[in-house]
Design a protein around this motif. Structure first.
Motif, short mmCIF file in Angstrom:
data_model
loop_
_atom_site.label_atom_id
_atom_site.label_comp_id
_atom_site.label_asym_id
_atom_site.label_seq_id
_atom_site.Cartn_x
_atom_site.Cartn_y
_atom_site.Cartn_z
N HIS A 255 -9.23 6.99 3.77
CA HIS A 255 -9.07 5.62 4.25
C HIS A 255 -10.17 4.69 3.77
N ALA A 256 -11.12 5.22 2.99
CA ALA A 256 -12.13 4.37 2.35
C ALA A 256 -11.76 4.08 0.90
N MET A 257 -10.68 4.70 0.42
CA MET A 257 -10.25 4.49 -0.96
C MET A 257 -9.55 3.13 -1.10
N SER A 258 -9.72 2.52 -2.26
CA SER A 258 -9.02 1.27 -2.52
C SER A 258 -7.52 1.54 -2.69
N GLU A 259 -6.71 0.49 -2.56
CA GLU A 259 -5.27 0.66 -2.76
C GLU A 259 -4.96 1.18 -4.16
N SER B 91 -1.55 10.45 4.41
CA SER B 91 -1.33 9.98 3.04
C SER B 91 -1.99 8.63 2.76
N GLY B 92 -2.66 8.07 3.76
CA GLY B 92 -3.37 6.81 3.55
C GLY B 92 -2.52 5.58 3.72
N GLN B 93 -1.24 5.75 4.08
CA GLN B 93 -0.36 4.59 4.25
C GLN B 93 -0.67 3.82 5.53
N LEU B 94 -1.30 4.51 6.48
CA LEU B 94 -1.58 3.94 7.79
C LEU B 94 -2.98 4.38 8.20
#
Length: 257
Positions: free
Chosen positions: A75-79, A52-55
């Motif tokens: 994981h290359a996406m901005s927050e 989910s991109g949290q970690l």
């Protein structure tokens, strides 16, 4: 087979001397429900946080293909982009409904906020859809203006599900959605989730230690132990004829309970 909606390869992660993920990969296709099962400490919740991109993993990649077929390295996406994705095409159902609801906002407001995030602006239409979704998750729509904190645990979890599903996301991640609930409440909630997921045709990643929940909901299953996927395949095949000794132990412990 369709192109995967979510694709992970070679995920590795350590916390000090502890291996959390060891060369983990998976594919999730549109409309498919995949369960990730294992005991506490197996790595299943860590895997969900990475997917989910949290970690961020130490190695490996997670790719998401959007509704237009474009591929996005998670994981290359901005927050900001990841938050926007989680409000629109993705949804997350937490084990504790309090983590997925705004407790100071009415039941209808919780559902309506998600609709506004995907562009809804007409107050009457938003309220009507919120009322419809309360009914769909078996909450009396007369309680649309009640605060979630006056609801039971099972009702809070059903409200969280309504909040997540109202915008018809393409992918929903569920972290032990029946954890902490009474057995009778769990059974009704699982039935509700199964019917809604089938009706909407959404893809689901389900993390659970509950083999019965995995059997009821999932098309495929991944069994994790010590950060590794030790067995995977069609749910009935894995649970009816487990090949790995750890899977055999999990299944036999359920049957003996």
């Amino acid at each position: 087979m369709s192109v995967p909606l979510l694709q992970a390869e070679g995920l590795n992660l350590r916390f000090g001397t502890t291996t959390a993920l060891d060369d983990v990969g998976l594919n999730l296709h549109p409309g498919e429900v995949v369960a990730i099962v294992g005991e506490s400490g197996s790595g299943k919740s860590t895997l969900l946080r990475v997917l989910s991109g949290q970690l961020a993993p130490a190695d490996g990649s997670v790719l998401y293909r959007d509704a237009d077929g474009r591929s996005h390295p998670v994981h290359a996406m901005s927050e900001a982009a990841l938050r926007r994705l989680m409000r629109t095409e993705w949804g997350f159902v937490h084990q504790s409904a309090r983590d997925g609801l705004r407790m100071g906002v009415s039941a209808g407001g919780n559902v309506g906020e998600r609709l506004m995030a995907v562009g809804a602006r007409n107050y009457g239409g938003i309220r009507a859809q919120a009322a419809e979704w309360l009914r769909r998750v078996e909450i009396d729509d007369a309680r649309i203006d009640d605060l979630p904190r006056v609801f039971s645990g099972g009702m809070q979890q059903r409200l969280q599900i309504a909040r997540v599903l109202v915008s018809r996301p393409r992918l929903v991640l569920m972290d032990e959605p029946t954890g902490g609930l009474d057995v009778s409440v769990q059974a009704k909630l699982l039935d509700l989730i199964r019917n809604l997921v089938a009706d909407l045709g959404i893809a689901v990643l389900l993390v659970t230690h509950d083999i019965a929940a995995a059997r009821l909901l999932a098309h495929r299953i991944l069994v994790m132990r010590h950060g590794r996927v030790v067995e995977q395949g069609l749910t009935d095949r894995v649970l009816d004829d487990p090949q790995h000794p750890y899977t055999q132990l999990l299944v036999s412990s359920v049957l003996a309970a």
